[in-house]
Write an enzyme that holds these catalytic residues in place. Sequence first.
Site, PDB file in Angstrom:
ATOM      1  CG  ASP A  30      -2.074   0.974   1.088  1.00 35.61           C
ATOM      2  OD1 ASP A  30      -3.226   0.524   0.958  1.00 35.61           O
ATOM      3  OD2 ASP A  30      -1.818   2.207   1.104  1.00 35.61           O
ATOM      4  CB  ILE A  31       0.725   4.287  -2.117  1.00 37.72           C
ATOM      5  CG1 ILE A  31       1.781   5.242  -2.662  1.00 37.72           C
ATOM      6  CG2 ILE A  31      -0.568   5.032  -1.786  1.00 37.72           C
ATOM      7  CD1 ILE A  31       1.411   5.836  -4.015  1.00 37.72           C
ATOM      8  CG  ASN A  87     -12.388  -0.587   4.091  1.00 35.99           C
ATOM      9  OD1 ASN A  87     -12.776  -1.025   5.162  1.00 35.99           O
ATOM     10  ND2 ASN A  87     -11.207  -0.022   3.938  1.00 35.99           N
ATOM     11  N   GLY A  93     -15.703   3.277   4.139  1.00 34.07           N
ATOM     12  CA  GLY A  93     -14.510   4.055   3.797  1.00 34.07           C
ATOM     13  C   GLY A  93     -13.789   3.585   2.552  1.00 34.07           C
ATOM     14  CD  GLN A  94     -14.906  -0.173  -2.314  1.00 37.04           C
ATOM     15  OE1 GLN A  94     -16.080  -0.378  -1.994  1.00 37.04           O
ATOM     16  NE2 GLN A  94     -14.328  -0.803  -3.306  1.00 37.04           N
ATOM     17  CG  HIS A 100      -8.786  -2.709  -2.298  1.00 38.68           C
ATOM     18  ND1 HIS A 100      -9.744  -2.014  -2.990  1.00 38.68           N
ATOM     19  CD2 HIS A 100      -8.599  -2.040  -1.135  1.00 38.68           C
ATOM     20  CE1 HIS A 100     -10.124  -0.964  -2.289  1.00 38.68           C
ATOM     21  NE2 HIS A 100      -9.453  -0.955  -1.148  1.00 38.68           N
ATOM     22  CG  LEU A 101      -9.372  -9.289   0.510  1.00 34.59           C
ATOM     23  CD1 LEU A 101     -10.061  -9.063  -0.819  1.00 34.59           C
ATOM     24  CD2 LEU A 101      -9.168 -10.767   0.752  1.00 34.59           C
ATOM     25  CG  HIS A 102      -6.881  -2.857   3.170  1.00 29.45           C
ATOM     26  ND1 HIS A 102      -6.175  -1.695   2.950  1.00 29.45           N
ATOM     27  CD2 HIS A 102      -8.121  -2.628   2.675  1.00 29.45           C
ATOM     28  CE1 HIS A 102      -6.952  -0.802   2.351  1.00 29.45           C
ATOM     29  NE2 HIS A 102      -8.148  -1.339   2.179  1.00 29.45           N
TER      30      HIS A 102
HETATM   31  P1  AMP Z   1      -9.814   1.596   0.586  1.00 26.01           P
HETATM   32  O1  AMP Z   1      -9.883   2.875   1.378  1.00 26.01           O
HETATM   33  O2  AMP Z   1     -10.220   0.384   1.330  1.00 26.01           O
HETATM   34  O3  AMP Z   1     -10.532   1.738  -0.748  1.00 26.01           O
HETATM   35  O4  AMP Z   1      -8.273   1.379   0.276  1.00 26.01           O
HETATM   36  C1  AMP Z   1      -7.620   1.897  -0.826  1.00 26.01           C
HETATM   37  C2  AMP Z   1      -6.141   1.767  -0.552  1.00 26.01           C
HETATM   38  O5  AMP Z   1      -5.430   1.931  -1.764  1.00 26.01           O
HETATM   39  C3  AMP Z   1      -5.618   2.818   0.427  1.00 26.01           C
HETATM   40  O6  AMP Z   1      -5.035   2.161   1.549  1.00 26.01           O
HETATM   41  C4  AMP Z   1      -4.569   3.574  -0.399  1.00 26.01           C
HETATM   42  O7  AMP Z   1      -3.459   3.980   0.349  1.00 26.01           O
HETATM   43  C5  AMP Z   1      -4.220   2.561  -1.476  1.00 26.01           C
HETATM   44  N1  AMP Z   1      -3.699   3.096  -2.709  1.00 26.01           N
HETATM   45  C6  AMP Z   1      -4.250   4.070  -3.465  1.00 26.01           C
HETATM   46  N2  AMP Z   1      -3.497   4.288  -4.559  1.00 26.01           N
HETATM   47  C7  AMP Z   1      -2.450   3.428  -4.502  1.00 26.01           C
HETATM   48  C8  AMP Z   1      -1.318   3.173  -5.333  1.00 26.01           C
HETATM   49  N3  AMP Z   1      -1.106   3.843  -6.454  1.00 26.01           N
HETATM   50  N4  AMP Z   1      -0.448   2.218  -4.948  1.00 26.01           N
HETATM   51  C9  AMP Z   1      -0.634   1.530  -3.803  1.00 26.01           C
HETATM   52  N5  AMP Z   1      -1.697   1.720  -2.982  1.00 26.01           N
HETATM   53  C10 AMP Z   1      -2.577   2.656  -3.318  1.00 26.01           C
END
Ligand code: AMP
Length: 114
Positions: A30-31, A87, A93-94, A100-102
């Site tokens: 994750d960024i 999410n 909070g998506q 995507h799975l964190h």
């Molecule tokens: P969510 O809030 O569950 O939709 O999570 C989206 C996630 O994507 C967040 O944790 C962001 O930090 C991550 N994210 C967004 N853009 C990027 C990217 N270019 N590379 C890696 N992670 C990203």
Amino acid sequence: MAECIFCQIVEGAIPTKKIYEDEQVIAFDDINPQARVHILVIPKLHVVSLDDTEDTHAALLGKLMVVCAKMARERGLAESGYRVVTNIGREAGQTVLHLHLHVLGGRSFTWPPG
Ligand code: AMP
Ligand code: ZN
């Protein structure tokens, strides 16, 4: 789905620290990490969220979970424990509308989540 940031990551148009890839799934850091380890595991197929899935996605969803566990083991989280979160929609909070799975680990988490 050219406007989807995660589809662009799948296509290689946006650079990312990819740590796993097979025919169906990729995983990358994750960024904006919310824990020492914060990995995202996503399907290559554009699916908006868990709410966008049905029976035909069952094998893919299983694969995503198996890759989460594999990533967690590879980062040494299996013994201490870790959290897998997805999410779904606004109140959860998506922010990225591609499933995507964190995988979060390397610190303690509270319950219930915020
Ligand atoms: P969510 O809030 O569950 O939709 O999570 C989206 C996630 O994507 C967040 O944790 C962001 O930090 C991550 N994210 C967004 N853009 C990027 C990217 N270019 N590379 C890696 N992670 C990203
Ligand atoms: Zn997408």
